[in-house]
Design an enzyme around this catalytic site. Sequence first.
Site, mmCIF file in Angstrom:
data_model
loop_
_atom_site.group_PDB
_atom_site.id
_atom_site.type_symbol
_atom_site.label_atom_id
_atom_site.label_comp_id
_atom_site.label_asym_id
_atom_site.label_seq_id
_atom_site.Cartn_x
_atom_site.Cartn_y
_atom_site.Cartn_z
ATOM 1 N N ASP A 1 33.579 -34.385 9.835
ATOM 2 C CA ASP A 1 32.898 -33.393 9.011
ATOM 3 C C ASP A 1 31.706 -33.974 8.272
ATOM 4 O OD1 ASP A 1 34.583 -34.942 7.166
ATOM 5 O OD2 ASP A 1 34.009 -33.451 5.678
ATOM 6 N N LYS B 1 32.289 -48.131 14.865
ATOM 7 C CA LYS B 1 30.933 -48.573 14.498
ATOM 8 C C LYS B 1 30.990 -50.062 14.170
ATOM 9 C CE LYS B 1 29.616 -44.219 12.154
ATOM 10 N NZ LYS B 1 29.303 -43.635 10.834
ATOM 11 N N GLU C 1 42.791 -42.973 14.418
ATOM 12 C CA GLU C 1 41.624 -42.545 13.644
ATOM 13 C C GLU C 1 40.633 -41.845 14.565
ATOM 14 O OE1 GLU C 1 40.416 -42.190 10.782
ATOM 15 O OE2 GLU C 1 40.378 -43.990 9.558
ATOM 16 N N ASP D 1 34.702 -46.845 10.684
ATOM 17 C CA ASP D 1 33.375 -47.127 10.129
ATOM 18 C C ASP D 1 33.464 -48.464 9.392
ATOM 19 O OD1 ASP D 1 31.362 -46.935 7.856
ATOM 20 O OD2 ASP D 1 30.814 -45.118 8.892
HETATM 21 P P1 IMP Z 1 36.224 -46.109 7.092
HETATM 22 O O1 IMP Z 1 37.359 -46.303 6.131
HETATM 23 O O2 IMP Z 1 34.906 -46.487 6.472
HETATM 24 O O3 IMP Z 1 36.470 -46.791 8.426
HETATM 25 O O4 IMP Z 1 36.062 -44.571 7.352
HETATM 26 C C1 IMP Z 1 37.038 -43.846 7.948
HETATM 27 C C2 IMP Z 1 36.873 -42.357 7.764
HETATM 28 O O5 IMP Z 1 35.602 -42.012 7.258
HETATM 29 C C3 IMP Z 1 36.968 -41.673 9.103
HETATM 30 O O6 IMP Z 1 38.304 -41.364 9.419
HETATM 31 C C4 IMP Z 1 36.147 -40.425 8.893
HETATM 32 O O7 IMP Z 1 36.930 -39.419 8.324
HETATM 33 C C5 IMP Z 1 35.093 -40.869 7.913
HETATM 34 N N1 IMP Z 1 33.846 -41.220 8.624
HETATM 35 C C6 IMP Z 1 33.402 -42.444 8.984
HETATM 36 N N2 IMP Z 1 32.227 -42.376 9.644
HETATM 37 C C7 IMP Z 1 31.922 -41.049 9.707
HETATM 38 C C8 IMP Z 1 30.837 -40.318 10.301
HETATM 39 O O8 IMP Z 1 29.882 -40.850 10.913
HETATM 40 N N3 IMP Z 1 30.908 -38.962 10.165
HETATM 41 C C9 IMP Z 1 31.912 -38.305 9.526
HETATM 42 N N4 IMP Z 1 32.939 -38.954 8.975
HETATM 43 C C10 IMP Z 1 32.952 -40.320 9.061
#
Ligand code: IMP
Length: 182
Positions: free
Chosen positions: A164, A136, A104, A108
């Site tokens: 993005d 994060k 990844e 997040d």
């Molecule tokens: P998660 O499922 O919440 O961990 O998010 C994963 C995906 O969300 C990442 O692979 C990114 O594509 C997008 N993402 C998470 N945080 C950010 C950010 O701060 N900026 C841009 N894209 C993010």
Amino acid sequence: MSGNEVTLHDKTFSVFINAEEIKVLTQKVAAQIESDLAGECPIFIGVLNGAVFFVTDLLRELKMDCELGFIGVSSYDGMKSKGKVTLNLPLEGGISGRTVVLVEDIVDSGLTLQFLLENMDEAKPKALKTAALLYKPDAFKGNYKVDYIGKEIPNDFVVGYGLDYNGIGRNLKDIYKLKQTT
Ligand code: IMP
């Protein structure tokens, strides 16, 4: 506006992690993987679209045999994680009995990787590992540990190097974070 700032759509971002530091972080993740998976030939699966630059740079830092694949998911809408993950592409080729590293750009909420880990476990890989350039911890809601991490960052929205904001900003060489307006 200074050279350290960029405007995407309606938001201004300032440089947070420059290209040189990204390279150092990538080399650190590669070293962790080489030591942990010595003697293996892992399949690295980049999570599209964000991880496209990180996974290709990571593989070029590795001195071990490895394979590369991609998988597509979407969970982000503008600057907020929707908390729901959709699998966009079926993974070609088998992962049964193989060591797999899901790669990844950023973790997040961690829900994207959690969804992939749960779904890919059914294909009976030998091991399923996770790697991310950025993590994060304050936003993380997953029930697993990210195995290889470049850098922990605060809960700020970042763009560039694959990341993005509503479709644009992925081609920036540095990583920028949203500038706080006072
Ligand atoms: P998660 O499922 O919440 O961990 O998010 C994963 C995906 O969300 C990442 O692979 C990114 O594509 C997008 N993402 C998470 N945080 C950010 C950010 O701060 N900026 C841009 N894209 C993010």
